[in-house]
Design an enzyme around this catalytic site. Structure first.
Site, PDB file in Angstrom:
ATOM      1  N   HIS A 271       0.815  -1.212   0.000  1.00  0.00           N
ATOM      2  CA  HIS A 271       0.000   0.000   0.000  1.00  0.00           C
ATOM      3  C   HIS A 271       0.849   1.262   0.000  1.00  0.00           C
ATOM      4  CE1 HIS A 271      -3.448   2.535   0.587  1.00  0.00           C
ATOM      5  NE2 HIS A 271      -2.941   3.029   1.698  1.00  0.00           N
ATOM      6  N   CYS A 272       2.134   1.161   0.308  1.00  0.00           N
ATOM      7  CA  CYS A 272       2.953   2.366   0.508  1.00  0.00           C
ATOM      8  C   CYS A 272       3.816   2.746  -0.695  1.00  0.00           C
ATOM      9  CB  CYS A 272       3.841   2.178   1.736  1.00  0.00           C
ATOM     10  SG  CYS A 272       2.939   2.093   3.292  1.00  0.00           S
ATOM     11  N   ILE A 273       4.751   1.877  -1.046  1.00  0.00           N
ATOM     12  CA  ILE A 273       5.815   2.273  -1.972  1.00  0.00           C
ATOM     13  C   ILE A 273       5.304   2.621  -3.376  1.00  0.00           C
ATOM     14  CG2 ILE A 273       8.096   1.664  -2.865  1.00  0.00           C
ATOM     15  CD1 ILE A 273       7.889   1.989   0.175  1.00  0.00           C
TER      16      ILE A 273
END
Length: 433
Positions: A271-273
């Site tokens: 979900h982040c990078i």
């Protein structure tokens, strides 16, 4: 007076902690507060998730059900009833911040959640946002909405930004051992935020503002995205030069200073990078700044599934086969090794590309026994058990996520292996991608 009373409640572990969003970030945090001795109330909009937690069942593979049951025994409970918001002294928001189809920030989860809280906010509470977002979100979006309720920030109610730093599946770090950034809307807000987290986190890192805290989180993720983009591009260059990029990375990593090893792969997941860098590029445009470096890394990483497909198609072609009609087994559909998290997984993108090209697609993932229902990806499949007989049934094996539970000795015996993770020794039937 409210500030000192609230700080005292946190220090005495008398404050009730409300965790809003019980996923990969919120659930571990809820368990940590419960473990230390705080009363914890979890909020989530999904009734099924709430029911399972209240029954002592885990929702995340690396968190055992015993941990949920133990927290329940200590008083932890989950609810879909947001009218109970007033029971909590702290409200920690752990909700998604995805991108729109136009790759712009989608704050709908944050703002919808806040809208659910607003009618029930009261003086003497702290609101902490942990979701990754662009600098200014806490000040510009949350602050004014809270103040419209007649609550004065820093006096009646306290507003904090403290970004999550969870690394699911990493046994070397736990919620309490990862240093935590804390930024407050006012100096009083910062004091309360430090008191909130001070009893459950080993090391706190206060910064001057919520904006500084927001940018810190983005820098951490952009650093990874850019370096992964670099090593993915180096992988392509090394392949053209007939050099094993993994050998090169291992050799470079022996340098005791000035180098950090990043591993190439079939793309970026989680979900982040893949998402967070674009929160900054969007905000930067507001100030007339073109973040070319960040966007270029995004382009490289986004193109990696196509590179893997090209290598796969070429390998099949060398064996007088096409993708269409070939039986392809994708190994690992989680976004990284040893977890069950499929968010933004490049493996799923590869499955869709293979299906669109006419392949008969199957998958094997010991962490994802059945392909889950999602809004964007649809496969009516269950995980194939890896055996020597099963492997022999496929024209091609694509190693997309290198779980430790895979038997790489069995995989290496397949007719054709496309290895995007550098786990299979070089051989005539192995193509590095």
């Amino acid at each position: 007076m409210r500030k000192s009373e609230l700080i005292k409640k946190f220090q005495g572990q008398e404050a009730t902690i409300g965790i809003v969003g019980l996923g990969y970030v919120g659930l571990p945090l809820a368990l940590r507060f419960s473990e230390v001795g705080y009363p914890v109330l979890g909020f989530d909009i999904h009734a099924g998730k709430v029911a399972r937690l209240n029954a002592g069942e885990t929702l995340i593979e690396h968190i055992p059900s015993s941990a949920i049951a133990s927290a329940n025994a200590r008083g932890f409970s989950a609810t879909t009833d947001f009218s109970r918001i007033g029971e909590a002294d702290a409200l920690i928001l752990c909700v998604p911040t995805p991108l729109t189809k136009h790759r712009e920030p989608d704050l709908s989860f944050v703002l919808d959640t806040l809208a659910s809280l607003l009618p029930y906010l009261r003086p003497g509470q702290v609101v902490s946002l942990e979701s990754t977002t662009y600098p200014g979100t806490t000040d510009e979006e949350l602050g004014p909405r809270i103040e419209k309720q007649g609550l004065v920030l820093g006096q009646d109610i306290f507003l904090v930004y403290s970004p999550e730093r969870e690394d699911p599946g990493n046994p070397n770090f736990t919620t309490n051992t990862i240093p935590k950034i804390v930024g407050g809307r006012t100096p009083a807000c910062l004091e309360v935020g430090l008191a909130l987290y001070g009893q459950v986190i080993d090391q706190l890192v206060p910064v001057s503002s919520t904006r500084a805290a927001e940018l810190t989180k983005l820098l951490e993720n952009i650093h990874r995205a850019v370096n992964i983009g670099l090593v993915n591009e180096m992988k392509i260059v090394a392949d053209k030069l007939d050099i094993d990029i993994h050998e090169v990375i291992a050799a470079a990593a022996t340098k005791p200073f000035g180098f950090t090893a990043y591993q190439p792969g079939p793309g970026l997941g989680g979900h982040c990078i893949p998402i967070d860098p674009f929160y900054l590029t969007w905000k930067a445009r507001e100030y007339g700044v073109h973040t070319r470096f960040i966007e270029l890394a995004g382009e490289v990483n986004s193109a990696m599934p196509d590179y893997v497909m090209m290598k796969l198609a070429g390998a099949l072609n060398d064996r007088c086969k096409s993708i269409k009609g070939s039986k392809v087994l994708v190994l690992g559909i989680a976004y990284k090794k040893n977890v069950d998290d499929m968010r933004e997984s490049p493996s799923v993108i590869l499955m869709e590309k293979l299906r669109d090209a006419g392949a008969e697609v199957s998958y094997s993932d010991p962490h994802v026994p059945v392909f889950p229902e999602t809004r964007e990806h649809h496969f009516d499949l269950s995980s194939v058990t890896l055996t020597a007989d099963n492997v022999a049934d496929f024209d091609c094996i694509l190693l997309a996520t290198d779980h430790d539970r895979f038997d790489y000795g069995v995989i290496a015996k397949a007719a054709l292996v496309i290895d995007s993770r550098g786990r299979i020794p070089a051989a005539a039937n192995v193509v590095k991608a």
